[in-house]
Structures are given as C-alpha cells and as structure tokens.
Design an enzyme around this catalytic site. Structure first.
Site, PDB file in Angstrom:
ATOM      1  N   CYS A 263       0.825  -1.204   0.000  1.00 36.72           N
ATOM      2  CA  CYS A 263       0.000   0.000   0.000  1.00 36.72           C
ATOM      3  C   CYS A 263       0.868   1.267   0.000  1.00 36.72           C
ATOM      4  CB  CYS A 263      -0.978  -0.049   1.170  1.00 36.72           C
ATOM      5  SG  CYS A 263      -2.362   1.108   0.989  1.00 36.72           S
ATOM      6  N   HIS A 353      -3.756  -5.115  -0.159  1.00 36.18           N
ATOM      7  CA  HIS A 353      -3.528  -5.610   1.197  1.00 36.18           C
ATOM      8  C   HIS A 353      -3.561  -7.141   1.229  1.00 36.18           C
ATOM      9  CE1 HIS A 353      -3.820  -1.881   3.707  1.00 36.18           C
ATOM     10  NE2 HIS A 353      -4.327  -1.439   2.565  1.00 36.18           N
ATOM     11  N   GLU A 355      -2.731  -9.130   3.531  1.00 37.67           N
ATOM     12  CA  GLU A 355      -3.081  -9.686   4.839  1.00 37.67           C
ATOM     13  C   GLU A 355      -4.592  -9.783   5.040  1.00 37.67           C
ATOM     14  OE1 GLU A 355      -4.158  -5.654   5.302  1.00 37.67           O
ATOM     15  OE2 GLU A 355      -2.331  -6.506   4.421  1.00 37.67           O
TER      16      GLU A 355
END
Length: 382
Positions: A263, A353, A355
């Site tokens: 990001c 992202h 995760e």
C-alpha cells in the site's frame, strides 16, 4: 463536542465541498466532523475498515446498504481505535446478530466519538463521487447543524488530502515486538506508517519475529535489530510528502536487504526508485478489486484502500538508481499500477492488502515470496 445517538433520531446533514447536500439521521456520535469523502465497496468487514489507520482523516461511505448486522467484537480490530473521520451508511442494522458480537456498531461509534450519518441515498452519493472525484466533506448533526452556506464554508476551509503528511500521526511512538509463532526463522524490521495488526501476524505465522518501528525511525534503528528483511507498511496521506520514509527505504535498498512493501509502502518504493505518484480521481477501496499478476497471468481478488498511485510504465522495464524494475501487478478495472518488482536488488511491493484475505487466500503467496527472498539472502551469505 460529541454525544451518543443510540436510540435517538437526531437530524444530520452531509455537505460536500461542491455544494451538494444530503439530509439524514445521526449515526454514532452527534456533533461535526470533516475529512475526505471516499467510498468502500466491501459488503462486509466494516470493523476492519473502521480501524484501518490508512483511513485517517477520511469520511467513509459504505456502498453496501445494510451495515452493522454482525455488531462489533474485540478480536477483529486492525488497531487500537477507530481511525475514520466519519461514517456514512444507508440502512443501519436495528439489532446486531452474531455469536461473536459484544455490542452494536452505533454504540461503538458513539463511544469513540465518531460522527456518522444514516438514512441517506448512498448510491447517489457514490455515483456523485465517481463522477466528480473524492472531495472534502462535513457531517453535521444536532446542534452543529447551521445554515447551508455556513456549513459549506466550513467544509471548503478544511484541509485537503493532497499534500497531507499523515503517517507519523497514526504510527507507533515506541518500538514493539510481535514474536514468531512456533520456531523463529527470521527477524524483520517493520516500519510503521499506519500498520494493520493482521500484517505482523501473517509474518509471525511464517516464523518471523517482527520488530515494529516508528515512522520516524532511522536507518541505524532498522539495522540495530539485525534484520533479515525490512517491511514498509500501509498508511494514510500523500506519498509525495513522505520524504523521510523514501530516504529510509533508499538506505535499505543500498544495503540490498530483502524488502517488502504494501500500500503506502508500494508508493514509497516507487518514489525510492525514481517514479512519481499521483492522486486517483476516487481511489480504490473495498475487498473485491481484481488485480492481475503480470508474471503468471493469474487474477487475484484483492482488498484495497488507496487514493494515490505510482506512475510507472507498464510496457517496459525501467532503469532506476537500484537497477532494473518492472510493474508486477496491475488493476484490471483501470490499469493502475498495483505492484513493483526490482530485478537487481531483493525488493518488491504491492499496492493492495495481502493480509486482508479478500480472495480469501489469493495474495498469501506474497508473504511466502518475502520469506523466499530472506532464505536466498541467507544462503548466499553462507
């Protein structure tokens, strides 16, 4: 000053900087708030959205009409507090219904002083932002409501997101350690520009001990933990203002330490390599964005939260101060750069992202790629 609206029907007004006005009911706290109006296309995961530090100073409009169904729990937050500046929903749940819920979303918003609005046409608002672009906004409720001209003037006096340097406002002020789960294999220094809690957890699952450092850390601070790799996190604000993180990353690239950024970290790598950045018209936010890995051709369903992007050529490798680099991932909706890979130093990044498990596991391989870089570096050292 804010107060709770739980059980109340307090009037509220949303005012955009171009003069468009929406009228509804207060949701969360009563008062006033200002920020950049953006929309998120996720149908679920609102708790993770609210607590993502990347949303600092943004008023989030949820495109899914029914929000709050599953309430709020104490396990899913990505940080210790709600970071959004304001919250906009069409049809809030009257009662949460989930076995993990411990309180209602409106109760949580009120407790943390987050001013929101409900009962407005979020589809019309989203279409307006898509056509006109993300812009400044104010939400006024209760006694904060004034005449339209006065409210508009206050919105237009609020700071813009372009040129905002915000990462140090959301980052940790003290270094902390997330221990490896199971056998420790590697040590990573993670520069916190607005890190989400799940990110070091994903690394810990792979045997990595993560030392999370403040955004103000120096190169010496990074190497004081004797890292096998260095990570640059997500975060809010305009990457064009992030001169210190860019300088920090160049110091890591010079030492050829394995490096991974996500990001905001992707934008920092872009700047460190000499590319520019620019503000997107309305950004990418949500958990359903299609991104193509250009090496494999695979399309991943990914989670996004970015209003800025890297300006790098898609049609060729680029020569940079650290050797060759290429665009590794691209958004299939609009062709925006979604990842970078260095060919001569061990560094890569993605704009989305990994995760967040949007796919749910489409992007998990990126953490494994980081591990592979550290394994290769260790093998070369021996």
């Amino acid at each position: 000053m804010t107060t709770s609206t739980r059980g109340a029907r307090t009037p509220a007004v949303l005012v955009l900087e171009d003069g468009r006005i929406f009228r509804g009911r207060a949701y969360g706290a009563v008062g006033e708030t200002f920020g950049e109006a953006v929309f998120s296309t996720g149908m679920t995961g609102y708790q993770e959205t609210l607590t993502d530090p990347s949303y600092h100073r943004q008023v989030v409009v949820m495109t899914a009409p029914h929000i709050g169904n599953t309430g709020v729990n104490d396990e899913d937050p990505e940080s210790k507090r709600i970071w959004v500046a304001g919250y906009v929903v069409r049809d809030p749940a009257r009662l949460p219904s989930n076995w993990r819920s411990v309180r209602g979303l409106d109760e949580e918003l009120a407790a943390q002083g987050v001013v929101g609005i409900s009962g407005i046409d979020t589809r019309a608002l989203t279409r307006h932002l898509r056509e006109r672009g993300a812009m400044r906004v104010g939400i006024f409720s209760g006694a904060a409501i004034g005449d339209d001209a006065a409210m508009l003037a206050r919105v237009q006096a609020a700071p813009q997101m372009k040129g905002a340097n915000l990462s140090a406002e959301v980052a940790t002020t003290e270094t902390y350690v997330v221990p490896a789960i199971g056998e420790k294999k590697f040590t990573v220094a993670a520069v916190d520009l607005g890190i989400k809690g799940m990110t070091p957890h994903r690394m810990a699952q792979r045997g990595i001990e993560v030392h999370v450092l403040p955004a103000t850390a120096s190169v010496e601070d990074i190497y004081a933990v004797n890292p096998d790799g260095v990570f640059f996190s997500n975060g809010p604000g305009d990457p064009a203002t992030a001169d210190h993180p860019v300088s920090l990353m160049r110091g890591v690239l010079e030492r050829r330490t394995p490096l991974f950024g996500i990001c905001f970290g992707n934008q920092i790598l872009g700047r460190a390599l000499g590319f520019g950045t620019f503000k997107l018209k309305y950004g990418h936010r949500g958990i359903n964005q299609p991104v193509q890995d250009r090496a494999s051709g695979k399309v991943e369903v990914t989670a996004h939260n970015h209003g800025f992007a890297v300006d790098a050529p898609l049609d060729r490798d680029s020569e940079t101060p650290f050797g060759r680099a290429q665009v590794s991932h691209v958004c299939l909706n609009d062709g925006v750069v979604e990842g970078l890979r260095c060919l001569d130093v061990p560094a890569f990044s993605v704009q989305y992202h990994p995760e967040a498990a949007a796919g749910p596991h489409d992007a998990a391989y990126l953490f494994d790629r980081f591990v592979s870089l550290m394994e290769d570096q260790r093998a070369q050292a021996h």
